[in-house]
Design a protein around this motif. Structure first.
Motif, PDB file in Angstrom:
ATOM      1  N   PHE A 148      -5.837  -2.977  -4.560  1.00 52.31           N
ATOM      2  CA  PHE A 148      -5.290  -3.346  -3.259  1.00 52.31           C
ATOM      3  C   PHE A 148      -6.245  -4.352  -2.630  1.00 52.31           C
ATOM      4  O   PHE A 148      -7.435  -4.065  -2.447  1.00 52.31           O
ATOM      5  CB  PHE A 148      -5.139  -2.122  -2.354  1.00 52.31           C
ATOM      6  CG  PHE A 148      -4.543  -2.450  -1.015  1.00 52.31           C
ATOM      7  CD1 PHE A 148      -3.203  -2.753  -0.899  1.00 52.31           C
ATOM      8  CD2 PHE A 148      -5.342  -2.480   0.119  1.00 52.31           C
ATOM      9  CE1 PHE A 148      -2.644  -3.066   0.327  1.00 52.31           C
ATOM     10  CE2 PHE A 148      -4.799  -2.783   1.352  1.00 52.31           C
ATOM     11  CZ  PHE A 148      -3.452  -3.082   1.454  1.00 52.31           C
ATOM     12  N   LEU A 149      -5.740  -5.557  -2.353  1.00 57.67           N
ATOM     13  CA  LEU A 149      -6.556  -6.619  -1.791  1.00 57.67           C
ATOM     14  C   LEU A 149      -6.367  -6.717  -0.282  1.00 57.67           C
ATOM     15  O   LEU A 149      -5.242  -6.644   0.211  1.00 57.67           O
ATOM     16  CB  LEU A 149      -6.189  -7.960  -2.422  1.00 57.67           C
ATOM     17  CG  LEU A 149      -6.487  -8.116  -3.906  1.00 57.67           C
ATOM     18  CD1 LEU A 149      -5.886  -9.411  -4.425  1.00 57.67           C
ATOM     19  CD2 LEU A 149      -7.984  -8.074  -4.165  1.00 57.67           C
ATOM     20  N   TYR A 198       0.836  -1.205   0.000  1.00 58.96           N
ATOM     21  CA  TYR A 198       0.000   0.000   0.000  1.00 58.96           C
ATOM     22  C   TYR A 198       0.871   1.255   0.000  1.00 58.96           C
ATOM     23  O   TYR A 198       0.596   2.202  -0.721  1.00 58.96           O
ATOM     24  CB  TYR A 198      -0.964   0.017   1.189  1.00 58.96           C
ATOM     25  CG  TYR A 198      -1.954   1.143   1.067  1.00 58.96           C
ATOM     26  CD1 TYR A 198      -3.066   1.007   0.242  1.00 58.96           C
ATOM     27  CD2 TYR A 198      -1.752   2.351   1.712  1.00 58.96           C
ATOM     28  CE1 TYR A 198      -3.973   2.051   0.079  1.00 58.96           C
ATOM     29  CE2 TYR A 198      -2.646   3.400   1.561  1.00 58.96           C
ATOM     30  CZ  TYR A 198      -3.748   3.241   0.740  1.00 58.96           C
ATOM     31  OH  TYR A 198      -4.626   4.280   0.576  1.00 58.96           O
ATOM     32  N   LYS A 199       1.945   1.231   0.790  1.00 65.48           N
ATOM     33  CA  LYS A 199       2.856   2.381   0.829  1.00 65.48           C
ATOM     34  C   LYS A 199       3.518   2.603  -0.539  1.00 65.48           C
ATOM     35  O   LYS A 199       3.612   3.727  -1.021  1.00 65.48           O
ATOM     36  CB  LYS A 199       3.950   2.174   1.877  1.00 65.48           C
ATOM     37  CG  LYS A 199       3.465   2.205   3.300  1.00 65.48           C
ATOM     38  CD  LYS A 199       4.620   1.862   4.235  1.00 65.48           C
ATOM     39  CE  LYS A 199       4.135   1.429   5.597  1.00 65.48           C
ATOM     40  NZ  LYS A 199       5.223   0.888   6.423  1.00 65.48           N
ATOM     41  N   ILE A 200       3.975   1.528  -1.151  1.00 65.81           N
ATOM     42  CA  ILE A 200       4.713   1.613  -2.413  1.00 65.81           C
ATOM     43  C   ILE A 200       3.808   2.037  -3.570  1.00 65.81           C
ATOM     44  O   ILE A 200       4.185   2.852  -4.412  1.00 65.81           O
ATOM     45  CB  ILE A 200       5.401   0.269  -2.734  1.00 65.81           C
ATOM     46  CG1 ILE A 200       6.473  -0.034  -1.677  1.00 65.81           C
ATOM     47  CG2 ILE A 200       5.991   0.266  -4.142  1.00 65.81           C
ATOM     48  CD1 ILE A 200       7.010  -1.451  -1.723  1.00 65.81           C
ATOM     49  N   TYR A 201       2.605   1.470  -3.619  1.00 68.85           N
ATOM     50  CA  TYR A 201       1.714   1.669  -4.769  1.00 68.85           C
ATOM     51  C   TYR A 201       0.497   2.527  -4.443  1.00 68.85           C
ATOM     52  O   TYR A 201      -0.509   2.454  -5.141  1.00 68.85           O
ATOM     53  CB  TYR A 201       1.257   0.305  -5.311  1.00 68.85           C
ATOM     54  CG  TYR A 201       2.409  -0.527  -5.808  1.00 68.85           C
ATOM     55  CD1 TYR A 201       3.085  -0.189  -6.968  1.00 68.85           C
ATOM     56  CD2 TYR A 201       2.837  -1.642  -5.088  1.00 68.85           C
ATOM     57  CE1 TYR A 201       4.145  -0.938  -7.419  1.00 68.85           C
ATOM     58  CE2 TYR A 201       3.901  -2.403  -5.532  1.00 68.85           C
ATOM     59  CZ  TYR A 201       4.557  -2.051  -6.696  1.00 68.85           C
ATOM     60  OH  TYR A 201       5.615  -2.787  -7.133  1.00 68.85           O
ATOM     61  N   GLN A 202       0.591   3.363  -3.442  1.00 68.24           N
ATOM     62  CA  GLN A 202      -0.555   4.154  -3.013  1.00 68.24           C
ATOM     63  C   GLN A 202      -1.150   4.989  -4.148  1.00 68.24           C
ATOM     64  O   GLN A 202      -2.370   5.043  -4.323  1.00 68.24           O
ATOM     65  CB  GLN A 202      -0.176   5.054  -1.840  1.00 68.24           C
ATOM     66  CG  GLN A 202      -1.363   5.775  -1.249  1.00 68.24           C
ATOM     67  CD  GLN A 202      -1.020   6.493   0.040  1.00 68.24           C
ATOM     68  OE1 GLN A 202       0.128   6.506   0.470  1.00 68.24           O
ATOM     69  NE2 GLN A 202      -2.007   7.092   0.651  1.00 68.24           N
ATOM     70  N   GLU A 203      -0.301   5.612  -4.943  1.00 74.24           N
ATOM     71  CA  GLU A 203      -0.801   6.439  -6.052  1.00 74.24           C
ATOM     72  C   GLU A 203      -1.558   5.591  -7.077  1.00 74.24           C
ATOM     73  O   GLU A 203      -2.653   5.962  -7.520  1.00 74.24           O
ATOM     74  CB  GLU A 203       0.362   7.172  -6.729  1.00 74.24           C
ATOM     75  CG  GLU A 203      -0.084   8.096  -7.845  1.00 74.24           C
ATOM     76  CD  GLU A 203       1.087   8.859  -8.468  1.00 74.24           C
ATOM     77  OE1 GLU A 203       0.920   9.291  -9.621  1.00 74.24           O
ATOM     78  OE2 GLU A 203       2.141   9.025  -7.826  1.00 74.24           O
ATOM     79  N   GLU A 204      -1.002   4.453  -7.453  1.00 74.47           N
ATOM     80  CA  GLU A 204      -1.643   3.564  -8.425  1.00 74.47           C
ATOM     81  C   GLU A 204      -2.943   2.985  -7.860  1.00 74.47           C
ATOM     82  O   GLU A 204      -3.928   2.818  -8.583  1.00 74.47           O
ATOM     83  CB  GLU A 204      -0.694   2.432  -8.835  1.00 74.47           C
ATOM     84  CG  GLU A 204       0.462   2.877  -9.699  1.00 74.47           C
ATOM     85  CD  GLU A 204       1.654   3.421  -8.910  1.00 74.47           C
ATOM     86  OE1 GLU A 204       1.603   3.484  -7.651  1.00 74.47           O
ATOM     87  OE2 GLU A 204       2.647   3.798  -9.556  1.00 74.47           O
ATOM     88  N   ILE A 205      -2.948   2.688  -6.569  1.00 79.62           N
ATOM     89  CA  ILE A 205      -4.156   2.167  -5.914  1.00 79.62           C
ATOM     90  C   ILE A 205      -5.235   3.248  -5.898  1.00 79.62           C
ATOM     91  O   ILE A 205      -6.392   2.991  -6.264  1.00 79.62           O
ATOM     92  CB  ILE A 205      -3.834   1.675  -4.488  1.00 79.62           C
ATOM     93  CG1 ILE A 205      -2.936   0.428  -4.557  1.00 79.62           C
ATOM     94  CG2 ILE A 205      -5.119   1.382  -3.707  1.00 79.62           C
ATOM     95  CD1 ILE A 205      -2.273   0.057  -3.241  1.00 79.62           C
ATOM     96  N   ASN A 206      -4.860   4.447  -5.493  1.00 81.79           N
ATOM     97  CA  ASN A 206      -5.824   5.558  -5.446  1.00 81.79           C
ATOM     98  C   ASN A 206      -6.381   5.894  -6.822  1.00 81.79           C
ATOM     99  O   ASN A 206      -7.530   6.301  -6.956  1.00 81.79           O
ATOM    100  CB  ASN A 206      -5.199   6.801  -4.818  1.00 81.79           C
ATOM    101  CG  ASN A 206      -4.958   6.621  -3.330  1.00 81.79           C
ATOM    102  OD1 ASN A 206      -5.551   5.757  -2.684  1.00 81.79           O
ATOM    103  ND2 ASN A 206      -4.071   7.424  -2.784  1.00 81.79           N
ATOM    104  N   ASN A 207      -5.562   5.727  -7.859  1.00 79.66           N
ATOM    105  CA  ASN A 207      -6.006   5.976  -9.234  1.00 79.66           C
ATOM    106  C   ASN A 207      -6.686   4.750  -9.859  1.00 79.66           C
ATOM    107  O   ASN A 207      -6.993   4.759 -11.046  1.00 79.66           O
ATOM    108  CB  ASN A 207      -4.825   6.419 -10.107  1.00 79.66           C
ATOM    109  CG  ASN A 207      -4.348   7.805  -9.748  1.00 79.66           C
ATOM    110  OD1 ASN A 207      -5.133   8.650  -9.321  1.00 79.66           O
ATOM    111  ND2 ASN A 207      -3.059   8.037  -9.894  1.00 79.66           N
TER     112      ASN A 207
END
Length: 174
Positions: A155-156, A141-150
Motif C-alpha cells: 500500500f503506497l 486499502y478497503k478492497i485489499y486490506q487482507e493482502e496489504i496486512n499479509n
C-alpha cells in the motif's frame, strides 16, 4: 485465465524484452469517478516519471519504463486526460500506452516487473505473473486490506514520491 496464459503463452511472449531495462512499471489506470478518483494519474507517478526522465537525460541509460494501461471502458477519455495531464512527457521514450486495442492485459503483466493501480483487480493478477504489486488510495486499502496486512500487496502513500521510489528500488523477497 491468467494462470492458463502464464502456463502456455508467457514464455513465448517474453522474447525481445530488453534485458538491461531494470524497471518495467505497469500502471493500470482507472477512470475518473467523482470524488473517489479525482486524479486518475496521481502526482507521485508524475514525480516518478520526472525523476527517471531526468536520470535518463543525464546518463543516457534507460533503466526505467512506464507502460500505462488504459481502462477499457473509457479509452478516449483517459487518453485525452493523459495528454492534458502529462503534456510533453507523454512523448517520452520512457512512456508507452496500452489498451485492449493493441495489447492483452496479460502481455502487459508478463512484460512488467512492477505494477501499480488505484484499485483494479489487476493488483492480484500481477502476483500470478510474479510482479511486485502496489495499490494506493482509501478505496484500495478497503478492497485489499487482507493482502496489504499479509504484505502480499504494497500500500503506497500517494503523497510520498520518496516512498514509491524506495518501493521501486527494493528487491522482492517473496
Amino acid at each position: 485465465w491468467p494462470i492458463w496464459y502464464k502456463t502456455f503463452f508467457a514464455n513465448k511472449n517474453n522474447k525481445g524484452l530488453e534485458k538491461n531495462l531494470k524497471i518495467r512499471l505497469l500502471f493500470t489506470m482507472q477512470r475518473k469517478q467523482g470524488s473517489t478518483n479525482v486524479e486518475p494519474f496521481p502526482d507521485f507517478l508524475l514525480d516518478l516519471i520526472n525523476y527517471y526522465e531526468s536520470l535518463f537525460r543525464k546518463t543516457n541509460r534507460k533503466i526505467f519504463e512506464l507502460k500505462i494501461r488504459l481502462h477499457p471502458n473509457t479509452l478516449a477519455q483517459n487518453l485525452k486526460y493523459l495528454e492534458e495531464r502529462l503534456g510533453n512527457l507523454l512523448d517520452s521514450d520512457l512512456i508507452s500506452i496500452s489498451s485492449k486495442f493493441n495489447s492483452c492485459i496479460y502481455d502487459d503483466l508478463n512484460w512488467a516487473n512492477h505494477h501499480i493501480t488505484f484499485y483494479s483487480s489487476c493488483a492480484l493478477d500481477a502476483l500470478i505473473f510474479g510482479v511486485k504489486s502496489a495499490v494506493y488510495g482509501s478505496e484500495a486499502y478497503k478492497i485489499y486490506q487482507e493482502e496489504i496486512n499479509n504484505q502480499v500487496i504494497t500500500f503506497l502513500n500517494e503523497d510520498s514520491s520518496i516512498e514509491i521510489i524506495k518501493w521501486i528500488k527494493t528487491k522482492e523477497t517473496i
